[in-house]
Design a protein around this motif. Structure first.
Motif, PDB file in Angstrom:
ATOM      1  N   ASP A 118      -7.831  -4.264  -5.079  1.00 15.44           N
ATOM      2  CA  ASP A 118      -7.210  -3.997  -3.776  1.00 15.44           C
ATOM      3  C   ASP A 118      -8.244  -3.521  -2.758  1.00 15.44           C
TER       4      ASP A 118
ATOM      5  N   VAL B 141     -10.189  -6.655  -1.638  1.00 17.23           N
ATOM      6  CA  VAL B 141      -9.390  -7.641  -0.905  1.00 17.23           C
ATOM      7  C   VAL B 141      -9.023  -7.127   0.476  1.00 17.23           C
ATOM      8  N   ARG B 142      -8.794  -5.817   0.599  1.00 21.82           N
ATOM      9  CA  ARG B 142      -8.440  -5.272   1.921  1.00 21.82           C
ATOM     10  C   ARG B 142      -9.543  -5.538   2.942  1.00 21.82           C
TER      11      ARG B 142
ATOM     12  N   LEU C 271     -11.559  -8.169   2.885  1.00 18.53           N
ATOM     13  CA  LEU C 271     -11.527  -9.594   3.210  1.00 18.53           C
ATOM     14  C   LEU C 271     -10.370  -9.937   4.132  1.00 18.53           C
ATOM     15  N   ASP C 272      -9.293  -9.200   4.029  1.00 14.78           N
ATOM     16  CA  ASP C 272      -8.098  -9.483   4.838  1.00 14.78           C
ATOM     17  C   ASP C 272      -8.088  -8.756   6.176  1.00 14.78           C
ATOM     18  N   ALA C 273      -9.021  -7.835   6.392  1.00 16.66           N
ATOM     19  CA  ALA C 273      -8.992  -6.982   7.581  1.00 16.66           C
ATOM     20  C   ALA C 273      -9.396  -7.755   8.830  1.00 16.66           C
TER      21      ALA C 273
ATOM     22  N   ARG D 211     -19.175  -9.059   4.054  1.00 16.99           N
ATOM     23  CA  ARG D 211     -18.362  -8.679   5.218  1.00 16.99           C
ATOM     24  C   ARG D 211     -18.764  -7.288   5.714  1.00 16.99           C
TER      25      ARG D 211
END
Length: 354
Positions: free
Chosen positions: A35, A38-39, A41-43, A99
């Motif tokens: 988590d 992934v957070r 990558l999704d931000a 990132r």
């Protein structure tokens, strides 16, 4: 947010993340690591430092379980063991670190305003290096791929690969050095006893013959003697190394600078590092093993890309030459990017390139 150093656990936010891991049931900890990555990558842009810091800590936990990864020894890391993490987290961790490292990243911008910025970047780069190490192939397979590529694209260089080492000479060298060579070094010598003359066939220094290994080892042991300035580290950091240690085996060398295999007892046994003639030994940016290094070299030739920050080229004479990416000439002559073999290598899996 309190931050006291560049390490992945050297901040309040990273320590809080590790505390959350300790409080979670063991089975839930891999999910928390995922988590955190992934957070990131999704931000949305710009990336918030509150997301970036736990992601770097999570990536360090993934790297710790990879070949060549460092165990988490920070007092601010998790107190409880992290279960075996899924293999797919390596790629997710790599993308998350890229990132964090790239603009627009709030954490990057904050570090960029300090004199520790280069050190922070290096800490991320070392994690990325470990996370992207290839899975090691058998050494004979890697040499077969390397030799197969050279036979097709750089026959002048291929002709310089020496025949296999004599087993009796290998045994004699081990006895004099007082060590048993690791399996990957024995396998390499069973393929090639170094090269017949100096050539830039690998991203690092060229491989030595057994006789060359023993001669360089003798020289360094004699120079170091019992001088503490040469045989003992002089700092208190975990990366501090002496100028030379008798359980370092120089498998490759050029101009007095060697690439050594560390045979000291401990978690780093078998790793590949460097021993410069005018500096101390270094392993922080080395390789977990000779097998991993040769796999990376074979991958760079077969598939294109880099190994150890170097790219393969061809000289006008058709020789293999490793240089930094983007190089266009060597001593005024053009360098041509080496082209990989089309598709997968067809060299038999079990054969050396002899």
């Amino acid at each position: 947010m309190g931050t006291w150093d560049v390490g992945p656990f050297d901040s309040d936010a990273a320590a809080d993340f590790c505390g959350d891991l300790d409080e979670a049931p063991e089975a839930a900890r891999p999910g928390l690591v995922r988590d955190a990555l992934v957070r990131v990558l999704d931000a949305a842009d710009p990336l918030d430092q509150g997301l970036a810091v736990p992601a770097v800590a999570a990536a360090a936990l993934v790297a710790a379980q990879c070949p060549g990864g460092r165990p988490v020894t920070s007092a601010y890391g998790p107190d409880l063991p992290v279960p075996e993490l899924p293999a797919d987290l390596r790629d997710i961790a790599v993308r998350a670190l890229h990132r964090v490292r790239a603009e627009p990243s709030e954490l990057r911008a904050l570090w960029a305003d300090t004199d520790r910025y280069p050190h922070w970047l290096r800490s991320l780069d070392l994690l990325l290096r470990v996370l992207t190490f290839p899975a090691p192939q058998p050494v004979a397979r890697s040499w077969a791929r390397i030799g197969g590529w050279m036979r097709r694209h750089a026959p002048v260089s291929y002709a310089l690969l020496a025949a296999p080492a004599e087993p009796a000479e290998v045994e004699s060298a081990q006895q004099e050095m007082g060590v048993r060579f690791p399996a990957d070094l024995l396998a390499s010598l069973a393929c090639h006893d170094g090269i017949t003359e100096w050539a830039n066939l690998l991203p690092g220094p060229p491989p030595l013959s057994v006789g060359g290994m023993l001669a360089h080892w003798r020289m360094c042991v004699e120079i170091a003697g019992d001088d503490p300035d040469l045989t003992e580290p002089h700092g208190d950091g975990e990366d501090d190394e002496p100028w030379w240690h008798p359980q370092w085996i120089p498998w490759a060398e050029s101009d007095g600078d060697s690439q050594v295999i560390d045979l000291r007892e401990g978690p780093g046994r078998g790793r590949l590092g460097s021993a410069a003639h005018d500096d101390t030994g270094r392993f922080d940016d080395g390789w977990p093993s000779l097998a991993v290094y040769l796999t990376a070299v074979a991958d760079a030739l077969d598939q294109g890309g880099e190994a150890d920050g170097m790219t393969p080229y061809l000289t006008p004479e058709g020789e293999l030459w490793w240089a930094f990416p983007g190089e266009t000439e060597l001593n005024g002559d053009p360098l041509t990017p080496a082209r990989p073999l089309p598709g997968r290598s067809t060299v038999p899996r079990a054969a050396c390139s002899s």
